[in-house]
Enzyme design. Structure first.
Site, PDB file in Angstrom:
ATOM      1  N   LYS A  40      19.134  65.681  42.049  1.00 46.13           N
ATOM      2  CA  LYS A  40      19.793  64.566  41.923  1.00 46.13           C
ATOM      3  C   LYS A  40      19.742  63.996  43.470  1.00 46.13           C
ATOM      4  O   LYS A  40      20.985  64.257  43.820  1.00 46.13           O
ATOM      5  CB  LYS A  40      20.891  64.032  41.316  1.00 46.13           C
ATOM      6  CG  LYS A  40      21.026  62.663  41.068  1.00 46.13           C
ATOM      7  CD  LYS A  40      22.291  62.204  40.030  1.00 46.13           C
ATOM      8  CE  LYS A  40      22.453  60.926  39.750  1.00 46.13           C
ATOM      9  NZ  LYS A  40      21.344  60.236  39.083  1.00 46.13           N
ATOM     10  N   SER A  44      26.530  58.047  43.518  1.00 43.11           N
ATOM     11  CA  SER A  44      27.851  57.663  43.818  1.00 43.11           C
ATOM     12  C   SER A  44      28.570  58.046  42.822  1.00 43.11           C
ATOM     13  O   SER A  44      28.268  58.201  41.632  1.00 43.11           O
ATOM     14  CB  SER A  44      27.598  56.209  44.167  1.00 43.11           C
ATOM     15  OG  SER A  44      27.096  55.472  43.054  1.00 43.11           O
ATOM     16  N   ALA A 121      18.563  57.232  40.502  1.00 48.16           N
ATOM     17  CA  ALA A 121      19.904  56.765  40.396  1.00 48.16           C
ATOM     18  C   ALA A 121      19.479  55.132  39.997  1.00 48.16           C
ATOM     19  O   ALA A 121      18.817  54.696  40.596  1.00 48.16           O
ATOM     20  CB  ALA A 121      20.847  56.712  41.649  1.00 48.16           C
ATOM     21  N   LEU A 210      23.907  59.931  20.036  1.00 48.36           N
ATOM     22  CA  LEU A 210      24.687  61.142  19.975  1.00 48.36           C
ATOM     23  C   LEU A 210      25.931  60.877  20.369  1.00 48.36           C
ATOM     24  O   LEU A 210      26.379  60.572  21.498  1.00 48.36           O
ATOM     25  CB  LEU A 210      24.368  62.347  20.965  1.00 48.36           C
ATOM     26  CG  LEU A 210      22.833  62.621  20.591  1.00 48.36           C
ATOM     27  CD1 LEU A 210      22.267  63.486  21.819  1.00 48.36           C
ATOM     28  CD2 LEU A 210      22.405  63.179  19.060  1.00 48.36           C
TER      29      LEU A 210
END
Length: 233
Positions: A40, A44, A121, A210
């Site tokens: 990644k 932030s 992101a 979930l």
């Protein structure tokens, strides 16, 4: 190698990424375990720890990977404020241009991985400042994209526009995953059926809502994309 993007923030990119890593890293009957790696580049909303800034999504990717590089190699650009990364970077005078992100990637670790994915992101057109976008990094890498669709009101428009943008950028979409983020979504099945018609790329799985995030459980509802060479036949 794949890039994982989503229809928007909180659509389930990390859950799907970790589920794919878990599925790819399962030990086979012969005892072989694939070398998997999740990255990644920019995040932030990080938390300050004794070891420095840490992002929960990046930590989850590291935990789900069988390769265990140093944290900074997984998430080279970490910002504490939970704001758009380009704003956080501008406030700190940090360059997160596509070229900067590209130079931060550990190409050696990526090359030795049997299955590698990079999680974005936000959505496909995440701004990086100065009129640049995260999608440009994917163009530099020229890797197939996996689209995560957060199943909620508005997902049809978001999914179609995102797919159109990815294709317009000249990139291949390896498939999409339907991830139920709203258990109360009205006409869920009808929306899912519509997406199956609107998105002309393979459906890799449908993850139900979930109550607790579990990549191991989510992995039961998805399949890995077919190898690139097979997709092009």
């Amino acid at each position: 190698m794949y890039f994982v993007t989503g229809t928007d923030t909180d659509c389930g990119k990390t859950l799907v990424s970790c589920a794919l890593l878990h599925r790819a890293g399962v030990v086979t009957a012969s005892g072989h375990q694939a070398r998997t790696l999740g990255l990644k580049p920019v995040a932030s909303g990080c938390e300050m720890t004794p070891d420095g800034l840490r992002n929960s999504d990046a930590c989850a990717l590291l935990s789900a990977s069988t390769l265990k590089p140093a944290y900074w190699m997984v998430n080279p650009f970490a910002f504490e404020p939970a704001i758009a990364p380009h704003i956080a970077a501008q406030e700190q005078g940090v360059d997160i241009s596509p070229e900067s992100l590209m130079s931060s990637l550990d190409l050696t670790q990526m090359a030795i991985a049997d299955f590698c994915l990079i999680e974005g992101a936000g959505g496909w057109r995440l701004p990086l400042g100065q009129g640049r976008y995260m999608s440009e990094l994917v163009q530099y890498l020229s890797v197939p994209v996996i689209l995560v669709v957060g199943m909620k009101l508005g997902c049809l428009n978001h999914a179609v526009l995102t797919l159109e943008a990815i294709k317009a950028d000249g990139l291949e979409v390896a498939g999409w995953v339907a991830n139920c983020v709203d258990p109360e979504m009205s006409r869920y099945q009808e929306n899912l059926d519509s997406l199956k018609t609107l998105l002309d790329v393979p459906l890799l799985g449908e993850i139900p809502f979930l109550p607790e995030v579990s990549p191991q459980l989510a992995a039961n509802f998805i399949r890995l994309p077919r190898p690139e060479s097979k997709r092009r036949r």
